[in-house]
Design a protein around this motif. Structure first.
Motif, mmCIF file in Angstrom:
data_model
loop_
_atom_site.group_PDB
_atom_site.id
_atom_site.type_symbol
_atom_site.label_atom_id
_atom_site.label_comp_id
_atom_site.label_asym_id
_atom_site.label_seq_id
_atom_site.Cartn_x
_atom_site.Cartn_y
_atom_site.Cartn_z
ATOM 1 N N UNK A 157 29.047 92.320 66.249
ATOM 2 C CA UNK A 157 29.029 92.032 67.724
ATOM 3 C C UNK A 157 29.628 90.471 68.234
ATOM 4 N N UNK A 158 29.559 89.546 67.228
ATOM 5 C CA UNK A 158 30.297 88.237 67.364
ATOM 6 C C UNK A 158 32.022 88.789 67.408
ATOM 7 N N UNK A 159 32.313 89.377 66.488
ATOM 8 C CA UNK A 159 33.554 89.727 66.266
ATOM 9 C C UNK A 159 34.197 90.501 67.489
ATOM 10 N N UNK A 160 33.389 91.571 67.937
ATOM 11 C CA UNK A 160 33.847 92.556 69.123
ATOM 12 C C UNK A 160 34.043 91.523 70.127
ATOM 13 N N UNK A 161 32.978 90.877 70.217
ATOM 14 C CA UNK A 161 33.088 89.866 71.618
ATOM 15 C C UNK A 161 34.714 88.887 71.679
ATOM 16 N N UNK B 26 27.704 85.991 74.049
ATOM 17 C CA UNK B 26 26.997 87.066 73.344
ATOM 18 C C UNK B 26 25.439 87.025 73.801
ATOM 19 N N UNK B 27 24.979 87.949 74.514
ATOM 20 C CA UNK B 27 23.573 88.086 74.917
ATOM 21 C C UNK B 27 23.074 89.091 74.156
ATOM 22 N N UNK B 28 21.650 88.957 73.539
ATOM 23 C CA UNK B 28 21.106 89.693 72.663
ATOM 24 C C UNK B 28 20.035 90.206 73.508
ATOM 25 N N UNK B 29 19.939 91.540 73.859
ATOM 26 C CA UNK B 29 18.815 92.226 74.698
ATOM 27 C C UNK B 29 18.206 93.010 73.758
ATOM 28 N N UNK C 195 17.999 96.394 69.687
ATOM 29 C CA UNK C 195 18.666 95.208 70.184
ATOM 30 C C UNK C 195 20.018 95.871 70.785
ATOM 31 N N UNK C 196 20.583 95.140 71.686
ATOM 32 C CA UNK C 196 21.925 95.595 72.409
ATOM 33 C C UNK C 196 22.643 94.250 72.541
ATOM 34 N N UNK C 197 23.983 94.436 72.548
ATOM 35 C CA UNK C 197 25.016 93.250 72.909
ATOM 36 C C UNK C 197 25.151 93.446 74.410
ATOM 37 N N UNK C 198 25.249 92.165 75.141
ATOM 38 C CA UNK C 198 25.840 92.035 76.179
ATOM 39 C C UNK C 198 26.620 90.794 76.253
ATOM 40 N N UNK C 199 28.092 91.220 76.854
ATOM 41 C CA UNK C 199 29.085 89.909 76.826
ATOM 42 C C UNK C 199 29.034 89.483 78.202
ATOM 43 N N UNK C 200 29.141 88.096 78.273
ATOM 44 C CA UNK C 200 29.548 87.521 79.724
ATOM 45 C C UNK C 200 30.628 86.570 79.429
ATOM 46 N N UNK C 201 31.310 86.189 80.584
ATOM 47 C CA UNK C 201 32.449 85.564 80.661
ATOM 48 C C UNK C 201 32.401 83.931 80.735
ATOM 49 N N UNK D 54 14.793 92.998 77.846
ATOM 50 C CA UNK D 54 14.397 91.490 77.930
ATOM 51 C C UNK D 54 15.590 90.607 77.128
ATOM 52 N N UNK D 55 15.792 89.447 77.659
ATOM 53 C CA UNK D 55 16.855 88.796 76.821
ATOM 54 C C UNK D 55 16.048 87.904 75.865
#
Length: 80
Positions: A19-23, A33-36, A44-50, A66-67
């Motif tokens: 997930x880090x590398x993809x971001x 990278x937010x872990x939801x 768990x799911x990744x969310x990327x914010x700018x 939930x974050x």
């Protein structure tokens, strides 16, 4: 990761690294990278914010999601 009583289940380290590398490789210029935790899917799911504003405005909980944590993609430091 997330092997404590306060977490629903552990997160695989290799998946987290992916997930880090993809971001970092994303064309969206994400910085965080937010872990939801998705309660419905029980995963768990990744969310990327700018930027930090998007991170600060992200809801801690929205019913089924939930974050859990937030990380800087480049320093890999945990922010939340």
């Amino acid at each position: 990761m997330f092997d404590g009583a306060g977490f629903p289940k552990p997160l695989d380290e290799e998946l987290f690294d992916t997930w880090l590398e993809n971001g970092r490789q994303s064309k969206l210029n994400s910085s965080y990278l937010l872990i939801i935790w998705n309660e419905l899917d029980a995963e768990y799911q990744p969310v990327y914010v700018e930027n930090r504003t998007e991170l600060d405005d992200f809801p801690i909980s929205s019913g089924r999601e939930s974050l859990v944590a937030a990380y800087d993609l480049y320093s890999e430091s945990r922010i939340i």
